[in-house]
Design an enzyme around this catalytic site. Sequence first.
Site, mmCIF file in Angstrom:
data_model
loop_
_atom_site.group_PDB
_atom_site.id
_atom_site.type_symbol
_atom_site.label_atom_id
_atom_site.label_comp_id
_atom_site.label_asym_id
_atom_site.label_seq_id
_atom_site.Cartn_x
_atom_site.Cartn_y
_atom_site.Cartn_z
ATOM 1 N N GLU A 46 0.861 -1.206 0.000
ATOM 2 C CA GLU A 46 0.000 0.000 0.000
ATOM 3 C C GLU A 46 0.892 1.248 0.000
ATOM 4 O OE1 GLU A 46 -1.642 0.754 3.929
ATOM 5 O OE2 GLU A 46 -3.401 1.755 3.095
ATOM 6 N N ASN A 106 -7.016 6.212 -1.814
ATOM 7 C CA ASN A 106 -5.928 5.286 -1.517
ATOM 8 C C ASN A 106 -6.122 4.111 -2.486
ATOM 9 O OD1 ASN A 106 -4.124 3.471 -0.435
ATOM 10 N ND2 ASN A 106 -4.634 3.927 1.686
ATOM 11 N N LYS A 123 -9.429 2.023 -1.958
ATOM 12 C CA LYS A 123 -9.665 1.483 -0.608
ATOM 13 C C LYS A 123 -11.030 1.897 -0.058
ATOM 14 C CE LYS A 123 -7.125 1.219 3.815
ATOM 15 N NZ LYS A 123 -5.849 1.653 4.441
ATOM 16 N N GLU A 142 -6.157 8.701 7.719
ATOM 17 C CA GLU A 142 -6.680 8.313 6.390
ATOM 18 C C GLU A 142 -8.047 8.931 6.113
ATOM 19 O OE1 GLU A 142 -6.025 4.495 4.546
ATOM 20 O OE2 GLU A 142 -4.987 3.865 6.372
ATOM 21 N N CYS A 168 -4.896 -3.048 2.793
ATOM 22 C CA CYS A 168 -4.624 -2.970 4.229
ATOM 23 C C CYS A 168 -5.836 -3.241 5.109
ATOM 24 C CB CYS A 168 -3.970 -1.637 4.577
ATOM 25 S SG CYS A 168 -3.223 -1.703 6.223
ATOM 26 N N ASN A 193 0.218 -1.089 5.459
ATOM 27 C CA ASN A 193 1.100 -0.325 6.357
ATOM 28 C C ASN A 193 0.434 -0.429 7.721
ATOM 29 O OD1 ASN A 193 3.132 1.819 4.850
ATOM 30 N ND2 ASN A 193 1.357 1.344 3.587
HETATM 31 N N1 CDV Z 1 -3.055 1.392 6.605
HETATM 32 C C1 CDV Z 1 -4.004 0.780 7.328
HETATM 33 O O1 CDV Z 1 -5.115 0.570 6.850
HETATM 34 N N2 CDV Z 1 -3.670 0.413 8.580
HETATM 35 C C2 CDV Z 1 -4.613 -0.223 9.490
HETATM 36 C C3 CDV Z 1 -4.291 0.124 10.915
HETATM 37 C C4 CDV Z 1 -4.652 1.526 11.241
HETATM 38 C C5 CDV Z 1 -5.039 -0.772 11.896
HETATM 39 C C6 CDV Z 1 -4.563 -1.730 9.331
HETATM 40 O O2 CDV Z 1 -5.649 -2.318 9.243
HETATM 41 O O3 CDV Z 1 -3.506 -2.333 9.379
#
Ligand code: CDV
Length: 314
Positions: A46, A106, A123, A142, A168, A193
Amino acid sequence: MRLVTVAAAQMGPIQKADGRGQTVERMIALMDQAKAAGADFIVYPELALTTFFPRHYMEDQAEVDTWFEADMPNAATAPLFARAREHAMAMSFGYAELTADGRHFNTSIHVDASGEIVSKYRKVHLPGHSEFDPERTHQHLEKRYFEPGDLGFPVYRTLNGLFGMCICNDRRWPETYRVMGLQGVEMITLGYNTPSVNSQKAAEGAEDRLFHNRLVLQSGAYQNSTWVVAVAKAGNEDGHPLIAGSLIVDPDGKVVAEAKSEDDEVIVHGCDLDACTFGKETIFDFARHRRTEHYARICEQTGIVEPPETRQQD
Ligand code: CDV
């Protein structure tokens, strides 16, 4: 057998001061390694081109926009697209997308071996908050910098199979996998991330976060009989640690490859897309076994609605 040799290209930290050019050079080095290992498809994390900038609170939109890409490919990523074409390698990576009409997403793209973008995903499940939160150990903005994706979870045909993407936080939501499962998906790719510590619960550290990572990826793969390829941006970004643990999971939910470092690292696995068929035709044959008459709440409700209190009889 429909073999896709996939490379999960985990990336170590990208510092705030690092330029796109420097990062793209690292991505090209990973691609060369993937090619040498026989991969025909490489997946990056990501927001692969920059540090994880949503941890930084910004008020000036012009400054925010410096983290976004208005075109793809652009001058910074052109060398990556060129090397992928040279290697005849498909690729997927995430970046912050600024559209022509000024919208911010994103985003991840899947580029085929000829350099054509065959699918785009934006996203859907944006974590975090939109205002500075002094209660948290670190910010996760975000919801400030992106709007929720507007493309759904498309499944598309490429590499002789059915592919889908998520990003993510989406991986924590069973709906993500099931919506793609219902389109017959055979390989889901994603980048992440994930801060090593929960900003609202210090006791939830890297061990728990790696556990949750495995838990959701393995269950999503198993319950939809699909390959899942999950790729971290890892390590310490300007004092903010991110978990590693990039994984390739088979349609039985088993981990078949896992990154060992918190740095740039390629893991490669030959994935037979035909391995998805057994689960899709037996225990997870959706057409035979799903009972949609009982699932309405999933689409009608977001928050919890508890049952009414029952009056105690005297
Ligand atoms: N970049 C993300 O989406 N990170 C989230 C954190 C904030 C929990 C994740 O689900 O890993």
